[in-house]
Design an enzyme around this catalytic site. Sequence first.
Site, PDB file in Angstrom:
ATOM      1  N   CYS B 249       0.858  -1.181   0.000  1.00 57.39           N
ATOM      2  CA  CYS B 249       0.000   0.000   0.000  1.00 57.39           C
ATOM      3  C   CYS B 249       0.892   1.229   0.000  1.00 57.39           C
ATOM      4  O   CYS B 249       1.717   1.395  -0.883  1.00 57.39           O
ATOM      5  CB  CYS B 249      -1.002  -0.021   1.154  1.00 57.39           C
ATOM      6  SG  CYS B 249      -0.269  -0.120   2.792  1.00 57.39           S
ATOM      7  N   ARG B 254      -2.122  -0.851   5.625  1.00 58.40           N
ATOM      8  CA  ARG B 254      -3.377  -1.359   5.081  1.00 58.40           C
ATOM      9  C   ARG B 254      -3.140  -2.704   4.410  1.00 58.40           C
ATOM     10  O   ARG B 254      -3.988  -3.592   4.441  1.00 58.40           O
ATOM     11  CB  ARG B 254      -3.949  -0.363   4.059  1.00 58.40           C
ATOM     12  CG  ARG B 254      -4.549   0.876   4.688  1.00 58.40           C
ATOM     13  CD  ARG B 254      -4.882   1.932   3.641  1.00 58.40           C
ATOM     14  NE  ARG B 254      -3.679   2.525   3.058  1.00 58.40           N
ATOM     15  CZ  ARG B 254      -3.700   3.427   2.076  1.00 58.40           C
ATOM     16  NH1 ARG B 254      -4.846   3.823   1.559  1.00 58.40           N
ATOM     17  NH2 ARG B 254      -2.579   3.925   1.601  1.00 58.40           N
TER      18      ARG B 254
END
Lengths: 148, 301
Positions: B249, B254
């Site tokens: 990411c 994430r």
Amino acid sequence: MTDDAPALPDQLAEIREDFLALTESERLQLLLEFSRELPPLPARYADSPALLEKVEECQSPVHAFAEVDGDVVHFYATAPEEAPTTRGFASILAQGLSGLTTREVLDVPEDFPLQLGLTRAVSALRLNGMAGMLTRAKRQVVEQLAAA
Amino acid sequence: MPAPLDPTPRLQEYAHPERLVTTEWLAAHRDDPGLVVVESDEDVLLYETGHIPGAVKVDWHTDLLLPVERDYLDGRGFADLLGSRGIARDTTIVLYGDKNNWWAAYTAWVFTLFGHEDVRLLDGGRNLWVAEGRELTTDAPAPTPVDYPVVERDDTTFRAFREDVLDHLGKGPLVDIRSPQEFTGERLHIPDYPEEGVLRGGHIPTAHNVPWATAVAEDGTYKPRAELEAIYQQGGLGITDDDRVVTYCRIGERSSHTWFALHFLLGIPDVRNYDGSWTEWGNAVRVPIAAGAEPGEAPAR
């Protein structure tokens, strides 16, 4: 050695001294106290938060605005309860900038957030969020001065 | 002594049901011997405003990352950190945090690099616990320090570096967890951004864009296995158990959330998280970048 930089306004200098007088873990507690002191928005902003500008640098949604009234600046911000660090940053600026003249706000050093001794306890990346808010506040002041 | 498993039926369909616990189970088991609850948040102060009773705090910036180099703490540092939190090598760790467990999953990933065996996530994270009106306290726990062994971090099994990703292109699935605007390269410039940033926009060639939130239900819990399979496996990205997979990411948090789903919930054996992610790739010299919505081609070798 000469130092041409204007002195930090008293209310910002006091905030800085308050932080620096503490140990690193106590500074986190002080930031938490600031977060609880973030004043509510005046009604005209609370009713239409779109008037406030979103600060993208902060990882949590925060809206902030520096308003020029005559030659005096007021800084308003709102951030969710579950983002106490962001609220703390906003609250430091609300207390530190509000009531200053436009010149004084524009002269606040860009690295003021890094002068609070929070780099290790909070991390430089997170402090970018406050730096972003400060940079935007200055731009908003410049824009309003130009429009006046 | 590991804590008992959460027998909730909906968890049993996952490849590794022992990796998740429900809020209901945790409320009943948080005081179990051999179990330590750990909160990991994006917000460094959120824990101080109230946390699950008995939970200790591990902050990704100040505890897991080194202050100077961009890397994680070493085996000695990890032993000191976990020992200070009252966590032994055989302790069951239940992680939870804000933002749908992004940082809790990140912490789970780092703990897994050190081979801590029993690491579980609270499904739904802090939000769900709070939404259900469950107990929070500001009482700081005082864990009795224990000896945690010094274990060398394994940077090869679940972690990918830039060189690994370059070598990976064209050989296996690459999952980009960022927003569609970041993926296409449309969003890069952040006005007035003072310090940190990325010079180039787009994505790593061959990457498919599956934003992290695709994997969660409305209450922040992971979607049922069949739905996850339809997203990442047959009918979706087509990932199979034989694939080597890389997730990334912006900074790797994430993508840890998706790494957790792919590896533990779907049971795909070989999934590595590229923690350098876009803040490294988008600033690196002479690496291939694809712009736009298409994955793009792997560079010729």
